[in-house]
Motif scaffolding. Structure first.
Motif, PDB file in Angstrom:
ATOM      1  N   ASP A 102       1.275  -1.358   0.154  1.00 12.43           N
ATOM      2  CA  ASP A 102      -0.296  -0.190  -0.251  1.00 12.43           C
ATOM      3  C   ASP A 102       0.540   1.329   0.006  1.00 12.43           C
ATOM      4  O   ASP A 102       1.490   1.847   0.632  1.00 12.43           O
ATOM      5  CB  ASP A 102      -0.611   0.158   1.333  1.00 12.43           C
ATOM      6  CG  ASP A 102      -1.936   1.382   1.727  1.00 12.43           C
ATOM      7  OD1 ASP A 102      -1.395   1.942   0.386  1.00 12.43           O
ATOM      8  OD2 ASP A 102      -2.666   1.355   2.060  1.00 12.43           O
ATOM      9  N   PRO A 103       1.651   1.752  -0.931  1.00 16.53           N
ATOM     10  CA  PRO A 103       2.192   2.962  -1.455  1.00 16.53           C
ATOM     11  C   PRO A 103       1.322   4.196  -0.319  1.00 16.53           C
ATOM     12  O   PRO A 103       2.211   4.957   0.262  1.00 16.53           O
ATOM     13  CB  PRO A 103       1.296   3.478  -2.208  1.00 16.53           C
ATOM     14  CG  PRO A 103       0.420   3.072  -3.306  1.00 16.53           C
ATOM     15  CD  PRO A 103      -0.027   1.857  -2.202  1.00 16.53           C
ATOM     16  N   ASN A 104       0.326   4.153   0.368  1.00 15.57           N
ATOM     17  CA  ASN A 104      -0.745   5.105   1.379  1.00 15.57           C
ATOM     18  C   ASN A 104      -0.676   5.189   2.554  1.00 15.57           C
ATOM     19  O   ASN A 104      -0.820   6.069   2.840  1.00 15.57           O
ATOM     20  CB  ASN A 104      -1.829   5.467   0.209  1.00 15.57           C
ATOM     21  CG  ASN A 104      -2.116   6.080  -0.919  1.00 15.57           C
ATOM     22  OD1 ASN A 104      -0.772   6.708  -1.571  1.00 15.57           O
ATOM     23  ND2 ASN A 104      -2.674   5.826  -1.010  1.00 15.57           N
ATOM     24  N   VAL A 105       0.272   4.129   3.100  1.00 19.45           N
ATOM     25  CA  VAL A 105       0.126   3.535   4.387  1.00 19.45           C
ATOM     26  C   VAL A 105       0.695   4.371   5.264  1.00 19.45           C
ATOM     27  O   VAL A 105       2.377   4.672   4.475  1.00 19.45           O
ATOM     28  CB  VAL A 105       0.622   1.985   4.941  1.00 19.45           C
ATOM     29  CG1 VAL A 105       2.359   2.191   4.224  1.00 19.45           C
ATOM     30  CG2 VAL A 105       0.590   1.287   6.205  1.00 19.45           C
ATOM     31  N   PRO A 106       1.085   4.772   5.907  1.00 23.20           N
ATOM     32  CA  PRO A 106       1.963   5.980   7.072  1.00 23.20           C
ATOM     33  C   PRO A 106       3.067   5.496   7.081  1.00 23.20           C
ATOM     34  O   PRO A 106       2.828   3.984   7.577  1.00 23.20           O
ATOM     35  CB  PRO A 106       1.247   6.164   9.067  1.00 23.20           C
ATOM     36  CG  PRO A 106      -0.291   5.867   7.556  1.00 23.20           C
ATOM     37  CD  PRO A 106      -0.616   4.982   6.973  1.00 23.20           C
ATOM     38  N   MET A 107       3.946   5.821   7.156  1.00 24.25           N
ATOM     39  CA  MET A 107       4.980   5.245   8.007  1.00 24.25           C
ATOM     40  C   MET A 107       5.974   5.553   9.362  1.00 24.25           C
ATOM     41  O   MET A 107       5.835   7.085   9.656  1.00 24.25           O
ATOM     42  CB  MET A 107       5.940   5.275   6.235  1.00 24.25           C
ATOM     43  CG  MET A 107       5.719   5.497   5.183  1.00 24.25           C
ATOM     44  SD  MET A 107       5.188   3.308   4.605  1.00 24.25           S
ATOM     45  CE  MET A 107       7.286   3.205   4.956  1.00 24.25           C
ATOM     46  N   HIS A 121       3.221   0.046  11.426  1.00 22.17           N
ATOM     47  CA  HIS A 121       2.066  -0.794  12.123  1.00 22.17           C
ATOM     48  C   HIS A 121       3.124  -2.122  12.304  1.00 22.17           C
ATOM     49  O   HIS A 121       2.231  -3.398  12.295  1.00 22.17           O
ATOM     50  CB  HIS A 121       1.149  -1.104  11.697  1.00 22.17           C
ATOM     51  CG  HIS A 121       0.147  -1.457  10.035  1.00 22.17           C
ATOM     52  ND1 HIS A 121       0.528  -0.699   9.438  1.00 22.17           N
ATOM     53  CD2 HIS A 121       0.395  -3.089   9.517  1.00 22.17           C
ATOM     54  CE1 HIS A 121       0.952  -1.333   7.898  1.00 22.17           C
ATOM     55  NE2 HIS A 121       0.368  -2.650   8.326  1.00 22.17           N
ATOM     56  N   TRP A 122       4.084  -2.293  11.609  1.00 27.77           N
ATOM     57  CA  TRP A 122       4.770  -3.114  11.615  1.00 27.77           C
ATOM     58  C   TRP A 122       6.075  -2.743  12.588  1.00 27.77           C
ATOM     59  O   TRP A 122       6.530  -2.200  13.004  1.00 27.77           O
ATOM     60  CB  TRP A 122       6.077  -2.915   9.920  1.00 27.77           C
ATOM     61  CG  TRP A 122       5.154  -3.984   8.421  1.00 27.77           C
ATOM     62  CD1 TRP A 122       3.453  -3.356   8.967  1.00 27.77           C
ATOM     63  CD2 TRP A 122       5.414  -3.808   7.710  1.00 27.77           C
ATOM     64  NE1 TRP A 122       3.125  -3.694   6.945  1.00 27.77           N
ATOM     65  CE2 TRP A 122       4.650  -4.531   6.560  1.00 27.77           C
ATOM     66  CE3 TRP A 122       6.838  -4.097   7.015  1.00 27.77           C
ATOM     67  CZ2 TRP A 122       4.572  -4.558   5.265  1.00 27.77           C
ATOM     68  CZ3 TRP A 122       7.176  -4.472   5.687  1.00 27.77           C
ATOM     69  CH2 TRP A 122       6.513  -4.138   4.787  1.00 27.77           C
ATOM     70  N   GLU A 123       6.621  -4.321  13.073  1.00 30.90           N
ATOM     71  CA  GLU A 123       6.983  -4.315  14.055  1.00 30.90           C
ATOM     72  C   GLU A 123       9.398  -4.588  12.989  1.00 30.90           C
ATOM     73  O   GLU A 123       8.703  -4.898  11.658  1.00 30.90           O
ATOM     74  CB  GLU A 123       7.469  -5.648  14.670  1.00 30.90           C
ATOM     75  CG  GLU A 123       5.708  -5.073  15.634  1.00 30.90           C
ATOM     76  CD  GLU A 123       5.363  -6.687  16.402  1.00 30.90           C
ATOM     77  OE1 GLU A 123       6.611  -6.284  17.451  1.00 30.90           O
ATOM     78  OE2 GLU A 123       4.986  -7.119  16.293  1.00 30.90           O
ATOM     79  N   VAL A 124      10.273  -4.607  13.756  1.00 32.34           N
ATOM     80  CA  VAL A 124      11.457  -5.115  13.872  1.00 32.34           C
ATOM     81  C   VAL A 124      11.571  -5.527  14.143  1.00 32.34           C
ATOM     82  O   VAL A 124      11.719  -5.833  15.701  1.00 32.34           O
ATOM     83  CB  VAL A 124      12.355  -3.941  12.990  1.00 32.34           C
ATOM     84  CG1 VAL A 124      13.754  -4.295  12.949  1.00 32.34           C
ATOM     85  CG2 VAL A 124      12.012  -2.789  12.174  1.00 32.34           C
ATOM     86  N   LYS A 125      11.955  -7.209  13.777  1.00 31.10           N
ATOM     87  CA  LYS A 125      12.773  -8.134  14.676  1.00 31.10           C
ATOM     88  C   LYS A 125      13.139  -8.682  14.539  1.00 31.10           C
ATOM     89  O   LYS A 125      14.409  -8.647  13.223  1.00 31.10           O
ATOM     90  CB  LYS A 125      11.289  -9.727  14.754  1.00 31.10           C
ATOM     91  CG  LYS A 125      10.214  -9.080  15.399  1.00 31.10           C
ATOM     92  CD  LYS A 125       9.548 -10.189  15.881  1.00 31.10           C
ATOM     93  CE  LYS A 125       7.586  -9.591  16.176  1.00 31.10           C
ATOM     94  NZ  LYS A 125       6.948 -11.058  15.982  1.00 31.10           N
TER      95      LYS A 125
END
Length: 326
Positions: A102-107, A121-125
């Motif tokens: 999704d190119p419009n998702v908040p980063m 809304h992603w995590e870094v693991k």
């Protein structure tokens, strides 16, 4: 070549023509059978040569210089196209794995230099956080010994590719040696990662390799039920993820990834439903690129075959090139 070997004599044989004649020689027909086919000096010396006059030799050489240069130019362009397609493939994977679909998702800033911004809304693991506690990331047998016909299949670093990771192509070790490495046994669906040689190659273990093992050149990466295997496969191929491992690659002649660095690699992790969507998208799009690469590869082979045919036809007199070379 000796002065009179195969009928080539200084002053009567054009060197360039002789080069092309040798290039068109069917060495497979002359070769002695065996594990390592070979051609000896006597066989080469006794091979008959139909030697055209000097002016025809020079005409043939000039014709082939021009035609092979033209074909080589076309091959170079198509090889460059393959490189561009492969670069596009890597860029496509990297963008989908690090930015989502999704190119419009908040980063947000990932906090990792190699990754840059990722969806908020992603995590870094760390990679090891995606693996089950009873099947951690590890390499396998240090000294597998000689290949045995009825042993346990083992995956080496060079076997880690979709085309090679097959039961009929793997070496085998004895059950006695393998029994000391129970913890690194493979299950269908696991990932295997090349940590020596061509580092960074990764593949999914097919079901037929259930119970196989690996050597110290490859690492097994199992994963929890919260992780979608095909997504993780693509994530490990992403340039931003591989850069972390390549930076720490060890050795000069044979590069290698430290297993500790592999376990600690930072992975941008979306929710499971997005993992599945990304994997589906990449499987579809990379398949299209792979089909194009294969098509261009076939064209390259045909061009090379055409070059060989030109050489063979010209040096054997099957085509008259005297006017064509003018």
């Amino acid at each position: 070549l000796d002065n009179n070997m195969m009928g080539f004599t200084p002053g009567t044989s054009d060197v360039t023509w002789a080069f092309y004649w040798l290039s068109g020689l069917d060495l497979a027909r002359l070769a002695n059978p065996g594990a390592v086919p070979s051609v000896n000096e006597g066989q080469m010396r006794d091979t008959p040569v139909v030697l055209p006059p000097g002016d025809e030799q020079r005409a043939i050489a000039a014709f082939l210089d021009r035609e092979t240069a033209r074909i080589d130019g076309l091959v170079a362009k198509k090889e460059r196209l393959v490189e561009l397609l492969q670069e596009k493939r890597t860029a496509l994977i990297t963008r989908a794995v690090t930015k989502g679909l999704d190119p419009n998702v908040p980063m947000k800033d990932s906090g990792i230099e190699w990754l840059g911004k990722i969806p908020a809304h992603w995590e870094v693991k760390r990679l090891w956080h995606l693996t089950p506690s009873d099947r951690r990331i590890m390499y396998g047998i240090v000294l597998p010994g000689p290949n045995v016909d009825d042993g346990v299949p083992i995956v080496k670093g060079g076997d880690v590719s979709a085309g090679r990771l097959r039961l009929d192509r793997l070496n085998r070790t004895t059950s006695e040696i393998e029994s000391g490495y129970v913890r690194s046994r493979l299950r269908g669906g696991d990932l295997v990662y090349a940590i020596r040689g061509s580092i960074g190659e990764v593949a999914i273990v097919p079901g037929e390799l259930e119970g196989a093992n690996l050597t110290q050149d490859a690492a097994r990466i199992a994963f929890t039920t919260a992780t979608h295997g095909p997504w993780l496969l693509h994530a490990l191929k992403a340039a931003a993820v591989f850069a972390q491992l390549e930076a720490g690659a060890l050795g000069a002649t044979i590069r290698g990834v430290n297993i500790r660095d592999l376990k600690r690699a930072s992975i941008p992790v979306p929710p499971r439903v997005e993992q599945e969507a990304i994997a589906s998208f990449l499987e579809r799009e990379t398949a299209r690129i792979d089909a194009l690469v294969a098509k261009v590869g076939d064209a390259i082979e045909r061009l090379k075959e055409l070059g060989t045919a030109f050489i063979s036809a010209a040096v054997t007199g099957k085509i008259d090139v005297r006017e064509l070379a003018a």
